[in-house]
Motif scaffolding. Structure first.
Motif, PDB file in Angstrom:
ATOM      1  N   ILE A   1       0.955  -1.137  -0.026  1.00  0.00           N
ATOM      2  CA  ILE A   1       0.045   0.101  -0.125  1.00  0.00           C
ATOM      3  C   ILE A   1       0.893   1.125   0.068  1.00  0.00           C
ATOM      4  N   ILE A   2       1.766   1.113   0.887  1.00  0.00           N
ATOM      5  CA  ILE A   2       2.784   2.452   0.888  1.00  0.00           C
ATOM      6  C   ILE A   2       3.430   2.825  -0.491  1.00  0.00           C
ATOM      7  N   LEU A   3       3.858   1.771  -1.073  1.00  0.00           N
ATOM      8  CA  LEU A   3       4.738   1.614  -2.271  1.00  0.00           C
ATOM      9  C   LEU A   3       3.923   2.013  -3.402  1.00  0.00           C
ATOM     10  N   GLY A   4       2.412   1.668  -3.472  1.00  0.00           N
ATOM     11  CA  GLY A   4       1.579   2.113  -4.378  1.00  0.00           C
ATOM     12  C   GLY A   4       1.011   3.674  -4.328  1.00  0.00           C
TER      13      GLY A   4
ATOM     14  N   ASP B   1      13.486  19.131  -7.389  1.00  0.00           N
ATOM     15  CA  ASP B   1      12.827  18.967  -6.177  1.00  0.00           C
ATOM     16  C   ASP B   1      11.781  17.704  -5.958  1.00  0.00           C
ATOM     17  N   GLY B   2      11.270  17.420  -6.750  1.00  0.00           N
ATOM     18  CA  GLY B   2      10.146  16.274  -6.664  1.00  0.00           C
ATOM     19  C   GLY B   2      10.963  15.039  -6.753  1.00  0.00           C
ATOM     20  N   ILE B   3      12.332  15.019  -7.379  1.00  0.00           N
ATOM     21  CA  ILE B   3      13.067  13.840  -7.503  1.00  0.00           C
ATOM     22  C   ILE B   3      13.615  13.531  -5.834  1.00  0.00           C
ATOM     23  N   ASP B   4      13.982  14.815  -5.376  1.00  0.00           N
ATOM     24  CA  ASP B   4      14.703  14.600  -3.986  1.00  0.00           C
ATOM     25  C   ASP B   4      13.665  14.330  -3.206  1.00  0.00           C
ATOM     26  N   GLU B   5      12.513  14.734  -3.157  1.00  0.00           N
ATOM     27  CA  GLU B   5      11.288  14.240  -2.126  1.00  0.00           C
ATOM     28  C   GLU B   5      11.220  12.796  -2.163  1.00  0.00           C
ATOM     29  N   VAL B   6      11.024  12.431  -3.663  1.00  0.00           N
ATOM     30  CA  VAL B   6      10.834  10.868  -3.799  1.00  0.00           C
ATOM     31  C   VAL B   6      12.010  10.250  -3.409  1.00  0.00           C
ATOM     32  N   MET B   7      13.091  10.414  -3.430  1.00  0.00           N
ATOM     33  CA  MET B   7      14.164   9.689  -2.901  1.00  0.00           C
ATOM     34  C   MET B   7      14.350   9.854  -1.591  1.00  0.00           C
ATOM     35  N   GLU B   8      13.929  10.852  -0.857  1.00  0.00           N
ATOM     36  CA  GLU B   8      13.853  10.868   0.565  1.00  0.00           C
ATOM     37  C   GLU B   8      12.687   9.912   1.094  1.00  0.00           C
ATOM     38  N   ASP B   9      11.742   9.941   0.299  1.00  0.00           N
ATOM     39  CA  ASP B   9      10.547   8.973   0.755  1.00  0.00           C
ATOM     40  C   ASP B   9      10.826   7.354   0.686  1.00  0.00           C
ATOM     41  N   VAL B  10      11.576   7.270  -0.355  1.00  0.00           N
ATOM     42  CA  VAL B  10      12.129   5.831  -0.708  1.00  0.00           C
ATOM     43  C   VAL B  10      13.146   5.340   0.298  1.00  0.00           C
ATOM     44  N   SER B  11      14.123   6.395   0.829  1.00  0.00           N
ATOM     45  CA  SER B  11      14.912   6.133   1.997  1.00  0.00           C
ATOM     46  C   SER B  11      14.264   5.710   3.034  1.00  0.00           C
ATOM     47  N   GLU B  12      13.256   6.554   3.552  1.00  0.00           N
ATOM     48  CA  GLU B  12      12.495   6.207   4.786  1.00  0.00           C
ATOM     49  C   GLU B  12      11.671   4.820   4.393  1.00  0.00           C
ATOM     50  N   LEU B  13      11.273   4.387   3.242  1.00  0.00           N
ATOM     51  CA  LEU B  13      10.712   3.112   3.043  1.00  0.00           C
ATOM     52  C   LEU B  13      11.465   1.974   3.208  1.00  0.00           C
TER      53      LEU B  13
ATOM     54  N   ASP C   1      13.888  -2.460   9.417  1.00  0.00           N
ATOM     55  CA  ASP C   1      13.408  -2.605  10.349  1.00  0.00           C
ATOM     56  C   ASP C   1      12.218  -3.608  10.702  1.00  0.00           C
ATOM     57  N   GLU C   2      11.426  -3.745   9.587  1.00  0.00           N
ATOM     58  CA  GLU C   2      10.344  -4.948   9.670  1.00  0.00           C
ATOM     59  C   GLU C   2      11.119  -6.169   9.285  1.00  0.00           C
TER      60      GLU C   2
END
Length: 75
Positions: A7-10, A39-51, A57-58
């Motif tokens: 769901i998160i990836l989607g 800027d958009g790519i930077d945000e996506v990369m940050e989100d991917v890093s968090e994911l 952790d999982e």
């Protein structure tokens, strides 16, 4: 991969696609468009890093659970 991860990836993919379409359809100068794309790519990369960190952790938790089950089965 758990259903929560899917769901998160989607949601991440949908948000990235929506942002890309919105940026590309907006009438702006090339330099401004390139800055927004970066800027958009930077945000996506940050989100991917968090994911990825959440996934790591999982996986650690799953490994610990499997070790506990193995230990219980040996006892």
């Amino acid at each position: 991969m758990t259903s929560n991860t899917k769901i998160i990836l989607g949601m991440l993919a949908a948000a990235a696609a929506g942002a890309a379409i919105g940026i590309l359809l907006a009438p702006e100068k090339g330099s401004e468009l390139r800055r927004k794309i970066k800027d958009g790519i930077d945000e996506v990369m940050e989100d991917v890093s968090e994911l990825l960190a959440l996934g790591k952790d999982e996986m650690k938790n799953m490994y610990k659970s499997a070790q506990q089950v193995e230990h219980e089965m040996e006892s």
